[in-house]
Design an enzyme around this catalytic site. Sequence first.
Site, PDB file in Angstrom:
ATOM      1  N   LYS A 104       5.825   3.845  -4.412  1.00 19.21           N
ATOM      2  CA  LYS A 104       5.237   4.571  -3.271  1.00 19.21           C
ATOM      3  C   LYS A 104       4.308   3.699  -2.447  1.00 19.21           C
ATOM      4  CE  LYS A 104       5.038   8.657  -6.204  1.00 19.21           C
ATOM      5  NZ  LYS A 104       4.108   9.391  -7.052  1.00 19.21           N
ATOM      6  N   ARG A 105       4.477   2.363  -2.536  1.00 15.35           N
ATOM      7  CA  ARG A 105       3.592   1.429  -1.796  1.00 15.35           C
ATOM      8  C   ARG A 105       2.130   1.581  -2.237  1.00 15.35           C
ATOM      9  NH1 ARG A 105       8.255  -0.437  -0.919  1.00 15.35           N
ATOM     10  NH2 ARG A 105       9.119  -0.484   1.186  1.00 15.35           N
ATOM     11  N   PHE A 106       1.948   2.106  -3.469  1.00 14.17           N
ATOM     12  CA  PHE A 106       0.605   2.326  -3.993  1.00 14.17           C
ATOM     13  C   PHE A 106       0.309   1.212  -5.001  1.00 14.17           C
ATOM     14  CE2 PHE A 106      -2.505   5.943  -4.910  1.00 14.17           C
ATOM     15  CZ  PHE A 106      -2.971   5.931  -3.604  1.00 14.17           C
TER      16      PHE A 106
END
Length: 213
Positions: free
Chosen positions: A190-192
Site C-alpha cells: 500500500k506504499r506504506f
Amino acid sequence: MESLTRHTDYGAKGLNEIDINQNPMAQFATWLHEAEQAEIFEPNAMVISTVDADGQPTSRTVLLKGLDDTGFEFVTNYESRKGKSLRANPSVALLFPWYALKRQVMIVGTAVATDAATSDAYFARRPQGAQLAAWASDQSEPIARREILDERMAALEAQYPEGTHVPRPEKWGSFRVVPSSIEFWQGRSKRFHDRLRFTALDDGTWKLERLQP
Ligand SMILES: Cc1cc2nc3c(=O)[nH]c(=O)nc-3n(C[C@H](O)[C@H](O)[C@H](O)COP(=O)(O)O)c2cc1C
Ligand code: PXP
C-alpha cells in the site's frame, strides 16, 4: 507502456527499530551482503550525485570499492566531470537502488580524496586492461571518434606488454564518502513503507529516527 500504470505491491517485509543494527555501517554491510546473496547485478553499484560550481546537480553510477566505519570508497578520474564538481563542492548523495529486494539506501555526506597510497593499492589490483583504460581516457571529455580511443589503447598495450607493471595515472584515484546521514528504506504494501534514518552526531554516535513513507 504498461509499466507506467502498474502498481506493484512491495510486500509485507518490514524494517523496525528493534531489529536494525544500531551501527548503520554494520547495517549497511548486512544489506549489501543480502544483495550479493540475492545475486542482483552489480549489488555494489551506487548512484552518486554531485553539484558543480554553478549549482548544477548531476548523477551517475559508480561501484563501491571499500567500506569501513569511516565511510564508502569509490574510484574514478579526478579530472572527470564528477571530479571537478567534487573539487568545487564536496557534498554528495549516494543511492543504492536494490529494487529486486524492494530496498534502497540513501546516504548524504562529504567526499574526500584518499591518500595516494590507498589509490595505488587499489589500482595495482585492477586487471591490466582497466589500468590501461584509465591512462587512455580523459574521462568526460568529448572525443571525435571511437577509433582515436582504440588507437590510444593499442599504443598503451604495445608500451605495456601483458604482465608488466602499469603505474597509476595521477589523474585517477579513490574518494571516500564520509556519511552525515544514512537512510534505510524498505518497501511495503500500500506504499506504506518503512524508513529509518541515522544522523551522525558531533560526539560520534548516531541518532535514529523513523520517517513517514
Ligand atoms: C554499473 C556501472 C558502474 C560504473 N562504475 C564506475 C566507477 O566505479 N567509476 C567511474 O569513474 N565510472 C563508473 N561508471 C561510469 C560512470 O557512470 C560515468 O559514466 C563516468 O564516471 C563519468 O561520469 P562524469 O562524467 O559524471 O564524471 C560506471 C557505470 C556503470 C553503469
Ligand atoms: C570507468 C570506470 N572506472 C572504474 C570502475 C570501477 O573500478 P573497477 O574497474 O576496478 O571495477 C568502473 C566500473 O564499471 C568503470 O566503468
